[in-house]
Scaffold this active site. Structure first.
Site, PDB file in Angstrom:
ATOM      1  CB  VAL A   7       7.633 -14.273   7.366  1.00 50.27           C
ATOM      2  CG1 VAL A   7       7.365 -14.999   8.681  1.00 50.27           C
ATOM      3  CG2 VAL A   7       8.851 -13.363   7.482  1.00 50.27           C
TER       4      VAL A   7
ATOM      5  CG  HIS B  57      -3.934  12.634   6.415  1.00 49.49           C
ATOM      6  ND1 HIS B  57      -4.929  13.164   5.620  1.00 49.49           N
ATOM      7  CD2 HIS B  57      -3.664  11.400   5.912  1.00 49.49           C
ATOM      8  CE1 HIS B  57      -5.252  12.282   4.684  1.00 49.49           C
ATOM      9  NE2 HIS B  57      -4.499  11.208   4.829  1.00 49.49           N
TER      10      HIS B  57
ATOM     11  CB  THR C 147      -0.905   0.004   1.258  1.00 47.10           C
ATOM     12  OG1 THR C 147      -1.401  -1.308   1.468  1.00 47.10           O
ATOM     13  CG2 THR C 147      -2.065   0.956   1.102  1.00 47.10           C
TER      14      THR C 147
HETATM   15  C1  LIG Z   1      -6.153   4.130  -1.440  1.00 52.24           C
HETATM   16  C2  LIG Z   1      -5.333   4.528  -0.237  1.00 52.24           C
HETATM   17  C3  LIG Z   1      -4.924   5.837  -0.092  1.00 52.24           C
HETATM   18  C4  LIG Z   1      -4.183   6.209   1.025  1.00 52.24           C
HETATM   19  N1  LIG Z   1      -3.752   7.500   1.132  1.00 52.24           N
HETATM   20  C5  LIG Z   1      -2.989   7.863   2.183  1.00 52.24           C
HETATM   21  C6  LIG Z   1      -2.498   9.184   2.300  1.00 52.24           C
HETATM   22  O1  LIG Z   1      -2.740  10.023   1.436  1.00 52.24           O
HETATM   23  N2  LIG Z   1      -1.751   9.501   3.387  1.00 52.24           N
HETATM   24  C7  LIG Z   1      -1.456   8.569   4.355  1.00 52.24           C
HETATM   25  O2  LIG Z   1      -0.774   8.910   5.335  1.00 52.24           O
HETATM   26  N3  LIG Z   1      -1.894   7.290   4.259  1.00 52.24           N
HETATM   27  C8  LIG Z   1      -2.635   6.925   3.199  1.00 52.24           C
HETATM   28  N4  LIG Z   1      -3.067   5.638   3.092  1.00 52.24           N
HETATM   29  C9  LIG Z   1      -2.653   4.673   4.115  1.00 52.24           C
HETATM   30  C10 LIG Z   1      -1.194   4.252   3.889  1.00 52.24           C
HETATM   31  O3  LIG Z   1      -0.951   3.980   2.525  1.00 52.24           O
HETATM   32  C11 LIG Z   1      -0.890   3.017   4.735  1.00 52.24           C
HETATM   33  O4  LIG Z   1      -1.226   3.283   6.083  1.00 52.24           O
HETATM   34  C12 LIG Z   1       0.581   2.651   4.682  1.00 52.24           C
HETATM   35  O5  LIG Z   1       1.062   2.574   3.363  1.00 52.24           O
HETATM   36  C13 LIG Z   1       0.775   1.316   5.378  1.00 52.24           C
HETATM   37  O6  LIG Z   1       2.138   1.007   5.294  1.00 52.24           O
HETATM   38  P1  LIG Z   1       2.688  -0.361   5.830  1.00 52.24           P
HETATM   39  O7  LIG Z   1       4.167  -0.285   5.747  1.00 52.24           O
HETATM   40  O8  LIG Z   1       2.051  -0.660   7.139  1.00 52.24           O
HETATM   41  O9  LIG Z   1       2.074  -1.461   4.834  1.00 52.24           O
HETATM   42  P2  LIG Z   1       2.549  -1.920   3.329  1.00 52.24           P
HETATM   43  O10 LIG Z   1       2.950  -0.778   2.492  1.00 52.24           O
HETATM   44  O11 LIG Z   1       1.442  -2.792   2.818  1.00 52.24           O
HETATM   45  O12 LIG Z   1       3.819  -2.787   3.623  1.00 52.24           O
HETATM   46  C14 LIG Z   1       3.764  -4.087   4.151  1.00 52.24           C
HETATM   47  C15 LIG Z   1       4.877  -4.890   3.528  1.00 52.24           C
HETATM   48  O13 LIG Z   1       4.921  -6.160   4.154  1.00 52.24           O
HETATM   49  C16 LIG Z   1       5.236  -7.132   3.180  1.00 52.24           C
HETATM   50  N5  LIG Z   1       4.793  -8.443   3.674  1.00 52.24           N
HETATM   51  C17 LIG Z   1       3.529  -8.837   3.918  1.00 52.24           C
HETATM   52  N6  LIG Z   1       3.501 -10.107   4.348  1.00 52.24           N
HETATM   53  C18 LIG Z   1       4.790 -10.537   4.393  1.00 52.24           C
HETATM   54  C19 LIG Z   1       5.401 -11.769   4.747  1.00 52.24           C
HETATM   55  N7  LIG Z   1       4.692 -12.827   5.138  1.00 52.24           N
HETATM   56  N8  LIG Z   1       6.754 -11.857   4.662  1.00 52.24           N
HETATM   57  C20 LIG Z   1       7.505 -10.786   4.260  1.00 52.24           C
HETATM   58  N9  LIG Z   1       6.963  -9.605   3.891  1.00 52.24           N
HETATM   59  C21 LIG Z   1       5.621  -9.477   3.963  1.00 52.24           C
HETATM   60  C22 LIG Z   1       4.456  -6.651   1.959  1.00 52.24           C
HETATM   61  O14 LIG Z   1       4.948  -7.214   0.757  1.00 52.24           O
HETATM   62  C23 LIG Z   1       4.663  -5.147   2.041  1.00 52.24           C
HETATM   63  O15 LIG Z   1       5.789  -4.715   1.314  1.00 52.24           O
HETATM   64  C24 LIG Z   1      -3.832   5.242   1.998  1.00 52.24           C
HETATM   65  C25 LIG Z   1      -4.241   3.918   1.838  1.00 52.24           C
HETATM   66  C26 LIG Z   1      -4.978   3.565   0.731  1.00 52.24           C
HETATM   67  C27 LIG Z   1      -5.404   2.129   0.563  1.00 52.24           C
END
Ligand SMILES: Cc1cc2nc3c(=O)[nH]c(=O)nc-3n(C[C@H](O)[C@H](O)[C@H](O)COP(=O)(O)OP(=O)(O)OC[C@H]3O[C@@H](n4cnc5c(N)ncnc54)[C@H](O)[C@@H]3O)c2cc1C
Length: 325
Positions: free
Chosen positions: A176, A55, A46
Site C-alpha cells: 500500500v 504471556h 515481527t
Molecule cells: C524481539 C521481539 C520478541 C518478541 N517476543 C514476543 C513474545 O514472546 N510474545 C508475544 O506475544 N509478543 C512478542 N513480541 C511482539 C510481537 O512479535 C508483535 O507484537 C507482533 O508480532 C506484531 O504483529 P503485527 O501483525 O502487528 O506486525 P508484523 O508481524 O510486523 O506484521 C505487519 C505486516 O504488515 C506488512 N506491511 C507493512 N507495511 C505495509 C504496506 N504498506 N502494505 C502492505 N503490507 C504492509 C508487513 O510486511 C508485515 O507483514 C516480540 C517482539 C520482538 C521485537
C-alpha cells in the site's frame, strides 16, 4: 459500489499475526474481506521473529486494553492452538530475583498480575526455585504456571490458511502506497504497487509501518521507534538446561523484560533479545555484534563469549557452551 472491481467490505493491511488473526475472525461473517501484504508471504515481519511466549498478563499496566486482551488471550490460546493445529506448551515462567533487593520488584509484578486477574501466580523461595531449576540461581521467584510457548510462524500461517479457506483473499506482494477518501464516496481508495482497491473499512495491522498507514488517512499522532533485537540460539543438546521461561526481576536501569531464557517448542533455547534503537525500520545487518548480555542469574555451568560475531561469512565462529563444568 459492491460491483466495483477490487472492492471489498473490509481491507486488512498487513499479514502479520494481528492481520491474519483479524482475517480469520472476520471470515466467520458474510463479508468480502481481503488482506494486502507487501512481502512475498504472510508473517515476514515481527510476527515470525519473536520469542513465541504466550504471556500470562502480569507484566502489563492494570486497566489497559493490553492487559485485558493479554489475560483473555492467554486463557483462550490453548483452545485456539488445538483448533488450528498449532503447537502449544504450557511450560510456565519464573521471574527470578537474584538478590534480596530484587524481591520487591517481583512482589510488584505479582500485585499487578492479581489486579489484571492473572490466575495462579505465586512467589516461591530459594529452595523451591532450586528444585524447579537447578541451573538457575536466585533467592526467590514469581512463578506463573499459565505462561506458555508456541511457534510464532506456524501460528501466523495457520491463522492465514484458516482465513483463506473461509474465503478471505490474500493479495501478496501488494504494498500500500497511499489511501484516498473522497467526500462523494463511502469507500476508501487504496493505492498499491499493483493497482487500486476499494473498501468500506480499512484495518491497519501494518506492524512497524502502522504509523505510515495511519498517516495516509491523516492520522498523525502515532510514531514508531524501531528497536532491533538479537538472540543466541543454543544447540538442541542444551535443551534441558532450563524447564521454564526464565526472566530476570524488573531492572530499573534498563526497563523492558531484560534478557531472558526461553525454551522453544523445537527444543532449542533462546537467549535474548538484545535491544537496540535504530533509525531504519527494516535493517537486518550482515554483521552485528551482540554483546553486553547480562546473564546475571545463570549458574556457572553456562559460559558465553562476551561477544559473538554474527557474521554469515564466518559461520563457524564458535559460541562457547559447556554443560560439563
Ligand atoms: C524481539 C521481539 C520478541 C518478541 N517476543 C514476543 C513474545 O514472546 N510474545 C508475544 O506475544 N509478543 C512478542 N513480541 C511482539 C510481537 O512479535 C508483535 O507484537 C507482533 O508480532 C506484531 O504483529 P503485527 O501483525 O502487528 O506486525 P508484523 O508481524 O510486523 O506484521 C505487519 C505486516 O504488515 C506488512 N506491511 C507493512 N507495511 C505495509 C504496506 N504498506 N502494505 C502492505 N503490507 C504492509 C508487513 O510486511 C508485515 O507483514 C516480540 C517482539 C520482538 C521485537
Amino acid at each position: 459500489m459492491r460491483d466495483k472491481k477490487g472492492h471489498f467490505d473490509i481491507m486488512i493491511i498487513g499479514a502479520g499475526v494481528v492481520g491474519c488473526a483479524i482475517a480469520r475472525e472476520l471470515s466467520k461473517y458474510k463479508l468480502d474481506v481481503a488482506v494486502l501484504e507487501k512481502e512475498d508471504d504472510v508473517g515476514w515481519g515481527t510476527s515470525c521473529r519473536n520469542t513465541g511466549v504466550v504471556h500470562a498478563g502480569f507484566g502489563v499496566p492494570p486497566g489497559s486494553l493490553r492487559a485485558k486482551l493479554c489475560v483473555e488471550g492467554n486463557i483462550n490460546f490453548e483452545k485456539l492452538c488445538q483448533t488450528i493445529d498449532v503447537p502449544y506448551k504450557k511450560i510456565g515462567k519464573l521471574t527470578v530475583a537474584k538478590e534480596e533487593k530484587e524481591i520487591e520488584g517481583i512482589k510488584k509484578l505479582e500485585k499487578q498480575g492479581k489486579k489484571n486477574r492473572v490466575k495462579d501466580l505465586v512467589i516461591i523461595g530459594e529452595q523451591e526455585l532450586n528444585k524447579m531449576e537447578p541451573n538457575i540461581r536466585g533467592v526467590a521467584a514469581l512463578y506463573s504456571p499459565n505462561s506458555a510457548i508456541t511457534v510464532p510462524y506456524l501460528l501466523t500461517i495457520a491463522l492465514a490458511e484458516n482465513a483463506y479457506k473461509n474465503g478471505v483473499q490474500f493479495l501478496l506482494n501488494t504494498e500500500v502506497v497511499n489511501i484516498e477518501k473522497n467526500s462523494y464516496s463511502p469507500d476508501f481508495e487504496i493505492i498499491t504497487k499493483k493497482g487500486k482497491f476499494y473498501a468500506n473499512y480499512i484495518i491497519n495491522s501494518a506492524g512497524l509501518y502502522a504509523d505510515q498507514i495511519a498517516n495516509m488517512v491523516g492520522i498523525k499522532k502515532y510514531q514508531i521507534y524501531p528497536c532491533r533485537g538479537e538472540y543466541y540460539i543454543l544447540d538442541k543438546n542444551a535443551s534441558g538446561i532450563v524447564n521454564h521461561l526464565i526472566y530476570p526481576a524488573p531492572q530499573e536501569e534498563t526497563g523492558g523484560w531484560g534478557t531472558h531464557i526461553s525454551p522453544t517448542i523445537d527444543g532449542n533455547i533462546l537467549i535474548g533479545p538484545s535491544a537496540e534503537y535504530i533509525k531504519e525500520k527494516f535493517n537486518f545487518p550482515k554483521i552485528f555484534i551482540f554483546h553486553n548480555i547480562k546473564l546475571f542469574f545463570c549458574s556457572n555451568s553456562i559460559e558465553f563469549e562476551s561477544e559473538y560475531n554474527r557474521n554469515f561469512e564466518k559461520a563457524d565462529t564458535p559460541m562457547v557452551f559447556n554443560s560439563s563444568t
